[in-house]
Design a protein around this motif. Structure first.
Motif, PDB file in Angstrom:
ATOM      1  N   CYS A 176      -1.601 -18.153  -1.122  1.00  0.00           N
ATOM      2  CA  CYS A 176      -0.682 -17.459  -0.201  1.00  0.00           C
ATOM      3  C   CYS A 176       0.741 -17.420  -0.749  1.00  0.00           C
ATOM      4  O   CYS A 176       1.726 -17.578  -0.012  1.00  0.00           O
ATOM      5  N   ASP A 177       0.830 -17.224  -2.047  1.00  0.00           N
ATOM      6  CA  ASP A 177       2.115 -16.998  -2.703  1.00  0.00           C
ATOM      7  C   ASP A 177       2.303 -15.490  -2.778  1.00  0.00           C
ATOM      8  O   ASP A 177       1.754 -14.827  -3.655  1.00  0.00           O
ATOM      9  N   TRP A 178       3.068 -14.941  -1.851  1.00  0.00           N
ATOM     10  CA  TRP A 178       3.166 -13.486  -1.709  1.00  0.00           C
ATOM     11  C   TRP A 178       4.412 -12.898  -2.355  1.00  0.00           C
ATOM     12  O   TRP A 178       4.742 -11.739  -2.111  1.00  0.00           O
ATOM     13  N   GLN A 179       5.062 -13.668  -3.171  1.00  0.00           N
ATOM     14  CA  GLN A 179       6.228 -13.131  -3.865  1.00  0.00           C
ATOM     15  C   GLN A 179       5.781 -11.987  -4.768  1.00  0.00           C
ATOM     16  O   GLN A 179       4.838 -12.119  -5.546  1.00  0.00           O
ATOM     17  N   ASP A 180       6.441 -10.859  -4.633  1.00  0.00           N
ATOM     18  CA  ASP A 180       6.122  -9.666  -5.428  1.00  0.00           C
ATOM     19  C   ASP A 180       4.690  -9.197  -5.209  1.00  0.00           C
ATOM     20  O   ASP A 180       4.042  -8.688  -6.128  1.00  0.00           O
ATOM     21  N   ALA A 181       4.174  -9.351  -3.990  1.00  0.00           N
ATOM     22  CA  ALA A 181       2.774  -9.001  -3.717  1.00  0.00           C
ATOM     23  C   ALA A 181       2.500  -7.519  -3.984  1.00  0.00           C
ATOM     24  O   ALA A 181       1.486  -7.164  -4.589  1.00  0.00           O
ATOM     25  N   GLN A 182       3.399  -6.643  -3.527  1.00  0.00           N
ATOM     26  CA  GLN A 182       3.187  -5.213  -3.720  1.00  0.00           C
ATOM     27  C   GLN A 182       3.245  -4.843  -5.196  1.00  0.00           C
ATOM     28  O   GLN A 182       2.420  -4.070  -5.686  1.00  0.00           O
ATOM     29  N   GLU A 186       0.249  -3.144  -7.587  1.00  0.00           N
ATOM     30  CA  GLU A 186       0.485  -1.938  -8.385  1.00  0.00           C
ATOM     31  C   GLU A 186       0.219  -2.202  -9.856  1.00  0.00           C
ATOM     32  O   GLU A 186      -0.342  -1.353 -10.559  1.00  0.00           O
ATOM     33  N   ARG A 187       0.620  -3.379 -10.344  1.00  0.00           N
ATOM     34  CA  ARG A 187       0.379  -3.731 -11.741  1.00  0.00           C
ATOM     35  C   ARG A 187      -1.115  -3.855 -12.024  1.00  0.00           C
ATOM     36  O   ARG A 187      -1.586  -3.481 -13.105  1.00  0.00           O
ATOM     37  N   MET A 188      -1.859  -4.372 -11.055  1.00  0.00           N
ATOM     38  CA  MET A 188      -3.308  -4.472 -11.213  1.00  0.00           C
ATOM     39  C   MET A 188      -3.921  -3.099 -11.460  1.00  0.00           C
ATOM     40  O   MET A 188      -4.793  -2.924 -12.320  1.00  0.00           O
TER      41      MET A 188
END
Length: 618
Positions: A176-182, A186-188
């Motif tokens: 649950c480390d959501w830093q820079d989740a978006q 997108e990078r994935m």
């Protein structure tokens, strides 16, 4: 990693010239083996490496390269013998230690694999692959912080390392480390396109991507698998009197969530019409569930220590007619067993909620809600709709007689209890926003979650505080046996589902326990499962079409006790009336699907989508 060798456009000519020269020395056989390998003539290359070793048994590069090819074909035991000899001869080779570790990892010998990964990384600190593979070992053992550190090291060494980035992204989801989740999602997608076959398709199920993106990743993954296997079995259309031979391939035939779904189906198979064999490559945990599973089959074959090609030969020799893969592309998958088509009809069934993108898989078990027929374009398998729900259930699961109180579980006696018992990697910032707004809007309410490691709890509490919610309003349920867990579910008021990955087995358990589940369906199979379950239990009103409606309905249910009580009463009544938990009818339906698949193949008809008609119930 293989011995370096330059490839040039004239290589085919050099191969032919080398063949005509009839190599005599070990070095000449080795040179020819490398050329054949680089051209993709794997069997011929292995033969030349073997000839090299006849002339020079201590040829380290030949040992390593031959082991690499054997490992790629799933012939792990022989590969391990050659790696072991190569390491003895050249203990200072980071590449050989790394390759040895990979083969041990695939064999499930994680601790031994870790020793060689650590040795490889110490010999060559900039070997990003070794750090990444060590992260996989840590992750399998549940040491997520160590896994994250190793993954970060791999990405720092090689920023464009797609496998390591994907693993790091998944580890961040699990913690649950959501830093820079978006940005991570997108990078994935970018890496999926830039490096086809590098991002595990199962990982993409957890991110908000389209069915088209999932198909692209699965196709690329399947292509890599097919390139590793030269063998193909041929099957002539045939008819056979007697029982249809049905096989199930799975990593999860022990005390595992999937096992709880499928065990009753196995027990209900019509033994007068079907001969049912399990091919199990998961662990034997000695549990009562494992013993129950073993008793549920006509034959239970433990294939943990058998190489893929030998398993394939066994399935073919056993004359399996319809082979059902219950694992798909999950982390422990051994999909390579199915690449040569050991059975004439092969099915992606129940355990994996996405396409496998593979020509060697004919059908996928689904239903009209999880994958409407207009989604066929996003599946290489042909859709087979069961009449109510694709997911089976265990009608014999036990619920503990002794019921705990709210106080014993750390819950308020009078406050509203929202809950989500999904795995943490299914949590997303978008849904957590909704949950925190609900807690803010409903005084004295709490969010009940499964117990987890301290670092994950710290992350979740920190996220709650950032949204203006006191961290003590998150309550964590300690691990207990399933029967006790099912008994305690009644203490919650409303189960809040997740997207893009729904509750699957957990939603089934919650409905069985009488706990209403509120879901919001997505656009892909993995995000529509809870909706399918609610349809099959007669509670479609709990399927919110949008996230906004999901939030509004959750708030209304929390504020209107009579409305929620009516839903709970209906759920209790529907348990016996609706089809979700009618495992006998479910089994008849899936057996009808298997028979239709088989009959089509026997008539030489290509796979096509179809729907199974509902049978009479109970």
């Amino acid at each position: 990693m293989s011995d370096p060798g330059a490839y040039s456009p004239s290589q085919a000519d050099r191969v032919n010239e080398a063949r005509r020269a009839e190599p005599k020395s070990a070095s000449e056989h080795f040179a020819l083996a490398n050329l054949l390998r680089d051209q993709g003539a794997i069997d011929a290359a292995m033969a030349e490496y073997r000839r090299t070793l006849v002339g020079d048994p201590d040829h380290v590069a030949a040992l390593n390269n031959l082991a690499n090819l054997l490992s790629g074909q799933g012939k792990l035991e022989e590969a391990l013998q050659h790696y072991r000899r190569a390491v003895q001869l050249r203990p200072g080779s980071a590449e050989i230690h790394y390759n040895f570790g990979n083969a041990l990892m695939r064999r499930g010998r994680l601790d031994e694999a870790a020793i060689h990964y650590i040795r490889a990384a110490s010999l060559k600190p900039d070997l990003a692959d070794a750090h990444y593979s060590l992260a996989n070992v840590f992750a399998r053992h549940g040491h997520l912080e160590n896994a994250i550190a190793a993954c970060r090291q791999a990405v720092a060494i090689r920023p464009d390392f797609p496998e390591a980035f994907a693993q790091l992204a998944m580890l961040k989801m699990q913690t649950c480390d959501w830093q820079d989740a978006q940005a991570t999602a997108e990078r994935m997608l970018v890496l999926t396109r830039q490096s086809p076959g590098s991002i595990p398709p199962a990982d993409l199920l957890c991110f908000d991507v389209s069915a088209s993106d999932q198909l692209y990743a699965a196709r690329a993954w399947a292509k890599k698998l097919e390139e590793r296997s030269a063998a193909r079995y041929r099957h002539e259309p045939r008819t056979r009197s007697g029982k249809l031979r049905l096989g199930y391939l799975s990593a999860d035939l022990y005390m595992h969530p999937l096992a709880h779904l499928v065990v009753d189906m196995f027990e209900h198979h019509d033994r007068a019409a079907f001969e049912v064999t399990a091919y199990s490559f998961g662990r034997d945990d000695g549990s009562a569930m494992r013993r129950r599973l073993e008793a549920a089959f006509d034959r239970f074959v433990d294939i943990r220590d058998i190489d893929d090609d030998q398993v394939t030969k066994k399935i073919y020799a056993d004359g399996i007619d319809v082979m059902v893969d219950l694992t798909g592309y999950a982390e422990s998958a051994r999909t390579g067993i199915l690449v040569p088509r050991p059975a004439p009809v092969q099915v992606n069934g129940i355990g994996y909620t996405g396409t496998m993108g593979a020509d060697f898989i004919d059908y996928i078990v689904a239903d009209a809600f999880v994958t409407p027929m207009d989604q066929q374009a996003f599946f290489t398998e042909r859709l087979v709709h069961l009449p109510h729900c694709y997911q089976p259930s265990d009608g014999k699961r036990e619920t503990a007689a002794q019921i705990r109180t709210r106080a014993e579980c750390g819950l308020p006696d009078n406050g509203f209890v929202f809950c989500c018992f999904n795995n943490r990697y299914k949590f997303t910032p978008r849904f957590f926003d909704v949950w925190m707004r609900l807690l803010s809007a409903v005084p004295k309410s709490v969010l009940w979650l499964l117990e987890t490691r301290d670092s994950v709890k710290d992350n979740l509490r920190r996220e709650a505080e950032r949204r203006g919610v006191a961290s003590e309003r998150l309550v964590f349920a300690p691990p207990v046996p399933l029967a006790e867990f099912l008994a305690s579910m009644h203490l919650a008021d409303l189960f809040l589902d997740t997207l893009p990955y729904n509750a699957h087995t957990t939603a089934n358990d919650a409905l069985w326990a009488g706990l209403p589940v509120l879901t919001c369906p997505g656009s892909t199979f993995a995000g529509r499962v809870a909706g399918s379950l609610l349809q099959a239990i007669g509670l479609p009103d709990l399927i919110a079409p949008t996230l906004e409606e999901y939030e509004r309905l959750a708030l209304r249910l929390a504020r209107e006790p009579a409305l929620l009580a009516g839903i709970r009463q209906k759920l209790a009544r529907n348990n016996a009336l609706e089809p979700l938990f009618d495992i006998a009818a479910y089994t008849r339906a899936i057996e009808a699907a298997y028979r239709q698949m088989w009959e089509r193949w026997c008539r030489g008809i290509a796979p096509e989508p179809f729907a199974v008609e509902a049978a009479s119930r109970r």
